[in-house]
Motif scaffolding. Structure first.
Motif, short mmCIF file in Angstrom:
data_model
loop_
_atom_site.label_atom_id
_atom_site.label_comp_id
_atom_site.label_asym_id
_atom_site.label_seq_id
_atom_site.Cartn_x
_atom_site.Cartn_y
_atom_site.Cartn_z
N ASP A 1 0.64 -1.06 -0.07
CA ASP A 1 0.06 -0.10 -0.09
C ASP A 1 0.79 1.18 0.11
OD1 ASP A 1 -2.31 -1.60 -0.07
OD2 ASP A 1 -2.84 -1.12 2.19
N ARG A 2 2.20 1.22 0.46
CA ARG A 2 2.75 2.63 0.66
C ARG A 2 3.25 2.70 -0.72
NH1 ARG A 2 5.78 -1.72 2.70
NH2 ARG A 2 7.83 -2.25 1.60
N ASP A 3 3.51 1.79 -1.66
CA ASP A 3 3.79 1.90 -2.99
C ASP A 3 2.91 2.43 -4.11
OD1 ASP A 3 6.62 1.53 -2.09
OD2 ASP A 3 6.15 -0.63 -2.40
N GLY A 4 1.61 2.13 -3.52
CA GLY A 4 0.58 2.32 -4.47
C GLY A 4 -0.82 1.96 -4.27
N ARG A 5 -1.84 2.43 -4.22
CA ARG A 5 -3.03 1.77 -3.68
C ARG A 5 -3.61 1.46 -5.03
NH1 ARG A 5 -4.71 1.58 1.66
NH2 ARG A 5 -3.33 3.18 2.67
N PRO A 6 -4.70 0.23 -4.70
CA PRO A 6 -5.12 -0.29 -6.08
C PRO A 6 -6.24 0.54 -6.87
CG PRO A 6 -6.13 -1.19 -4.16
CD PRO A 6 -4.90 -0.42 -3.57
N PHE A 7 -6.81 0.21 -7.86
CA PHE A 7 -7.61 1.05 -8.75
C PHE A 7 -8.81 0.21 -9.03
CE2 PHE A 7 -4.76 -0.71 -11.98
CZ PHE A 7 -5.61 -1.11 -12.81
N ALA A 8 -8.69 -1.14 -8.77
CA ALA A 8 -9.79 -2.06 -9.18
C ALA A 8 -9.95 -3.29 -8.37
CB ALA A 8 -9.65 -2.30 -10.75
N VAL A 9 -11.32 -3.75 -8.38
CA VAL A 9 -11.57 -5.00 -7.76
C VAL A 9 -11.41 -6.21 -8.96
CG1 VAL A 9 -13.07 -6.78 -6.68
CG2 VAL A 9 -12.57 -4.28 -5.71
N VAL A 10 -10.78 -7.15 -8.79
CA VAL A 10 -10.74 -8.00 -10.26
C VAL A 10 -11.66 -9.17 -9.78
CG1 VAL A 10 -9.12 -9.69 -11.45
CG2 VAL A 10 -8.30 -7.45 -10.63
N HIS A 11 -12.68 -9.33 -10.90
CA HIS A 11 -13.66 -10.61 -10.66
C HIS A 11 -13.07 -11.64 -11.21
CE1 HIS A 11 -16.95 -8.17 -9.00
NE2 HIS A 11 -16.31 -7.18 -9.53
N ASN A 12 -13.36 -12.86 -10.75
CA ASN A 12 -12.63 -14.20 -11.38
C ASN A 12 -11.25 -14.17 -11.24
OD1 ASN A 12 -13.10 -16.94 -12.40
ND2 ASN A 12 -13.09 -16.19 -14.59
N VAL A 13 -10.75 -13.80 -10.15
CA VAL A 13 -9.22 -13.92 -10.05
C VAL A 13 -8.85 -15.33 -9.81
CG1 VAL A 13 -9.27 -13.53 -7.32
CG2 VAL A 13 -7.18 -12.74 -8.67
N GLU A 14 -9.60 -16.35 -9.36
CA GLU A 14 -9.33 -17.51 -9.41
C GLU A 14 -8.76 -18.05 -10.76
OE1 GLU A 14 -12.52 -16.08 -8.77
OE2 GLU A 14 -12.17 -16.35 -6.56
N LEU A 15 -9.18 -17.49 -11.82
CA LEU A 15 -8.63 -17.77 -13.29
C LEU A 15 -7.04 -17.65 -13.25
CD1 LEU A 15 -9.27 -18.75 -16.03
CD2 LEU A 15 -9.14 -16.21 -16.48
N LEU A 16 -6.56 -16.77 -12.54
CA LEU A 16 -5.05 -16.29 -12.56
C LEU A 16 -4.47 -17.18 -11.77
CD1 LEU A 16 -5.42 -12.26 -12.88
CD2 LEU A 16 -5.38 -13.99 -14.75
N ASP A 17 -4.89 -17.72 -10.81
CA ASP A 17 -4.35 -18.83 -9.86
C ASP A 17 -3.94 -20.17 -10.85
OD1 ASP A 17 -4.67 -17.45 -7.51
OD2 ASP A 17 -6.62 -18.49 -6.97
N GLY A 18 -4.37 -20.15 -11.98
CA GLY A 18 -3.81 -21.20 -12.76
C GLY A 18 -2.72 -21.01 -13.83
N LEU A 19 -2.46 -19.55 -13.85
CA LEU A 19 -1.46 -19.36 -14.69
C LEU A 19 -0.16 -20.17 -14.38
CD1 LEU A 19 -1.70 -15.19 -14.55
CD2 LEU A 19 -2.47 -17.01 -16.21
N PHE A 20 0.92 -20.09 -15.24
CA PHE A 20 2.20 -20.96 -15.08
C PHE A 20 3.08 -20.00 -14.55
CE2 PHE A 20 6.16 -22.57 -16.91
CZ PHE A 20 5.95 -23.93 -16.30
N THR A 21 3.65 -20.76 -13.41
CA THR A 21 4.27 -20.03 -12.37
C THR A 21 5.82 -20.36 -12.45
OG1 THR A 21 3.79 -21.42 -10.71
CG2 THR A 21 2.49 -19.63 -10.85
N ARG A 22 6.17 -21.36 -13.35
CA ARG A 22 7.57 -22.06 -13.02
C ARG A 22 8.81 -21.09 -13.73
NH1 ARG A 22 5.83 -27.80 -13.77
NH2 ARG A 22 4.65 -28.16 -11.52
N TYR A 23 8.34 -20.06 -14.45
CA TYR A 23 9.23 -18.89 -15.06
C TYR A 23 9.70 -18.11 -13.97
CZ TYR A 23 7.61 -20.65 -19.61
OH TYR A 23 7.29 -21.69 -20.56
N LYS A 24 11.22 -18.25 -13.45
CA LYS A 24 11.44 -17.68 -12.55
C LYS A 24 11.86 -16.01 -12.77
CE LYS A 24 11.29 -21.04 -9.81
NZ LYS A 24 9.99 -21.18 -8.99
#
Length: 181
Positions: free
Chosen positions: A113-136
């Motif tokens: 929060d000290r670096d910036g506050r949000p501007f939106a609520v993201v609906h269906n954020v669960e979809l993004l939980d499935g993004l590929f995460t092994r690229y470091k």
């Protein structure tokens, strides 16, 4: 400029990754200039076809690096955050002082929060939980982006992207409810 309720984006993946829609419910009561800036960039097609170049599980999914953009050069996003809203899971904010890069909070990141506050609520954020995460981080995402979208896709074939974003106006007759599927 017409007021909008939000921005709906199609998420796509080249392999077995997630596909569907996420919706950014703009919160001008949290950060009016950031909400307007995101809507303007989305309306002009800035985010269409961009890859999620930084995905850290339980932390953030980041997008908005577009070296091939030939449209308007935007100024800094105003610092008019009202102090309302927090970088909780399912919110979106501009990354630091970036003019275009945004991140979706995949976890409770109130420490940001000290670096910036949000501007939106993201609906269906669960979809993004499935993004590929092994690229470091630091594995060449930014360099590959500079080499073009095809180079990025070749080096990071399991990365997901925003296929298309569209602004959903408040006065649009018969508009769909602002929800990702």
């Amino acid at each position: 400029t017409a007021r909008v309720d939000g921005v709906v984006c199609s998420v796509n993946s080249s392999e077995a990754g997630p596909r569907g829609e996420i919706a950014f419910e703009l919160r001008r009561d949290w950060s009016p200039s950031a909400a307007d800036a995101f809507a303007e960039r989305a309306a002009k097609g800035f985010y269409d076809g961009l890859f999620f170049f930084r995905v850290l599980p339980g932390f953030v999914a980041q997008i908005g690096f577009n070296p091939s953009w030939r449209g308007p050069k935007w100024g800094p996003v105003g610092a008019d955050a009202t102090g309302q809203g927090s970088n909780a899971r399912g919110t979106a904010a501009f990354a630091g002082k970036s003019r275009t890069q945004i991140f979706v909070n995949l976890g409770d990141n109130r420490r940001l929060d000290r670096d910036g506050r949000p501007f939106a609520v993201v609906h269906n954020v669960e979809l993004l939980d499935g993004l590929f995460t092994r690229y470091k981080e630091g594995s060449g995402q930014i360099k590959a982006y500079h080499d073009g979208a095809d180079a990025f896709a070749a080096k990071f074939p399991r990365a997901s992207w925003l296929e298309r974003c569209r602004v959903v106006a408040a006065a649009e007759p018969g508009r769909r409810r602002l929800r990702g599927r």
